[in-house]
Design an enzyme around this catalytic site. Structure first.
Site, PDB file in Angstrom:
ATOM      1  N   SER A 120      -2.235 -10.722   7.618  1.00 52.11           N
ATOM      2  CA  SER A 120      -1.427  -9.516   7.777  1.00 52.11           C
ATOM      3  C   SER A 120       0.056  -9.881   7.884  1.00 52.11           C
ATOM      4  CB  SER A 120      -1.926  -8.726   8.992  1.00 52.11           C
ATOM      5  OG  SER A 120      -1.391  -7.426   9.024  1.00 52.11           O
ATOM      6  N   ASP A 171      -8.660  -1.704   3.029  1.00 52.06           N
ATOM      7  CA  ASP A 171      -7.651  -1.956   4.073  1.00 52.06           C
ATOM      8  C   ASP A 171      -6.713  -0.759   4.186  1.00 52.06           C
ATOM      9  OD1 ASP A 171      -5.619  -2.964   5.720  1.00 52.06           O
ATOM     10  OD2 ASP A 171      -5.798  -4.974   4.881  1.00 52.06           O
ATOM     11  N   HIS A 203      -9.242  -3.992   7.203  1.00 49.31           N
ATOM     12  CA  HIS A 203      -8.185  -4.933   7.599  1.00 49.31           C
ATOM     13  C   HIS A 203      -8.809  -6.079   8.397  1.00 49.31           C
ATOM     14  CE1 HIS A 203      -4.010  -5.983   7.910  1.00 49.31           C
ATOM     15  NE2 HIS A 203      -4.046  -6.036   9.239  1.00 49.31           N
TER      16      HIS A 203
END
Length: 223
Positions: A120, A171, A203
């Site tokens: 991320s 996601d 995610h």
């Protein structure tokens, strides 16, 4: 005249299972997390890559959205998101680069022995920092990330290590479009880039994405 104390990163480390480090994998965690989260990847990989040291530094700032975690840069929802990411990345980049330089000095290893990975926000910083280092890394693995300011990267790209992009197609935090858009940007700069999309994944890192990363590491660390 005031002087600024350089920011020093620290976090969990796994020594190589063999006792002798011939390579490094540096893991950059996501927003609101810490190094303990991503060092779990090192625990998963340690036996497969016994000559590799795994290091997962905590980001330099306490997270504004989670005081128990850290952030590489704040999420400023009041401003333009792309501009906010660029501003934050420009500040975090030299901190990560200095951490890598210190790590290489301590281990007698170097960029050619190092894979830089992140999840991320950490993936964004792995790409931002890794492609601006003057000497190429062994590789970069981006989980659920994106390229911050592709136009700026086209000007500042200083090295071209191989890159693996891994992303879940469901996601809703950093949409898969981030990695899909990164692919042509990176290949257009002459970077050997592979995109792996995990079906039915949000995610997070699914097993098939982890397998793709393991195969990437095996190619680079155990040629």
């Amino acid at each position: 005249m005031t002087t600024t104390t350089p920011v020093k990163l620290s976090g969990p480390m796994l020594a190589p299972a063999s006792g002798s480090a011939k390579s490094l994998v540096v893991l950059l965690h996501g927003y609101g997390s810490d190094g303990r989260d991503l060092i779990s990847l090192g625990q998963f990989w340690r036996d497969s890559f016994p000559d590799t040291m795994f290091v997962a530094p905590n980001a330099p700032q306490v997270c504004g959205g989670n005081p128990f975690g850290y952030e590489w840069f704040p999420l400023d929802l009041e401003r333009d998101r792309d501009l906010s990411r660029l501003t934050g990345a420009e500040i975090a980049h030299p901190v990560i680069a200095a951490f890598l330089a210190d790590l290489w000095a301590q281990t007698d290893l170097g960029p050619a022995d190092t894979i830089l990975s992140g999840f991320s926000q950490g993936a964004m910083m792995a790409l931002y920092t890794g492609l601006r280092l003057p000497e190429p890394l062994k590789g970069i693995v981006s989980f659920s990330g994106l390229v911050i300011s592709p136009e700026k990267l086209a000007i500042e790209c200083a090295s071209r290590p191989p890159v693996l992009l891994v992303h879940g197609d469901l996601d809703d935090v950093v949409p898969v479009a981030g990695s899909q858009a990164a692919l042509p940007v990176l290949t257009g700069l002459g970077i050997d880039t592979t995109l792996h999309i995990s079906p039915g994944t949000g995610h997070s890192i699914a097993q098939d994405g982890l397998d793709a990363a393991t195969a990437f590491l095996r190619t680079r660390l155990n040629p």
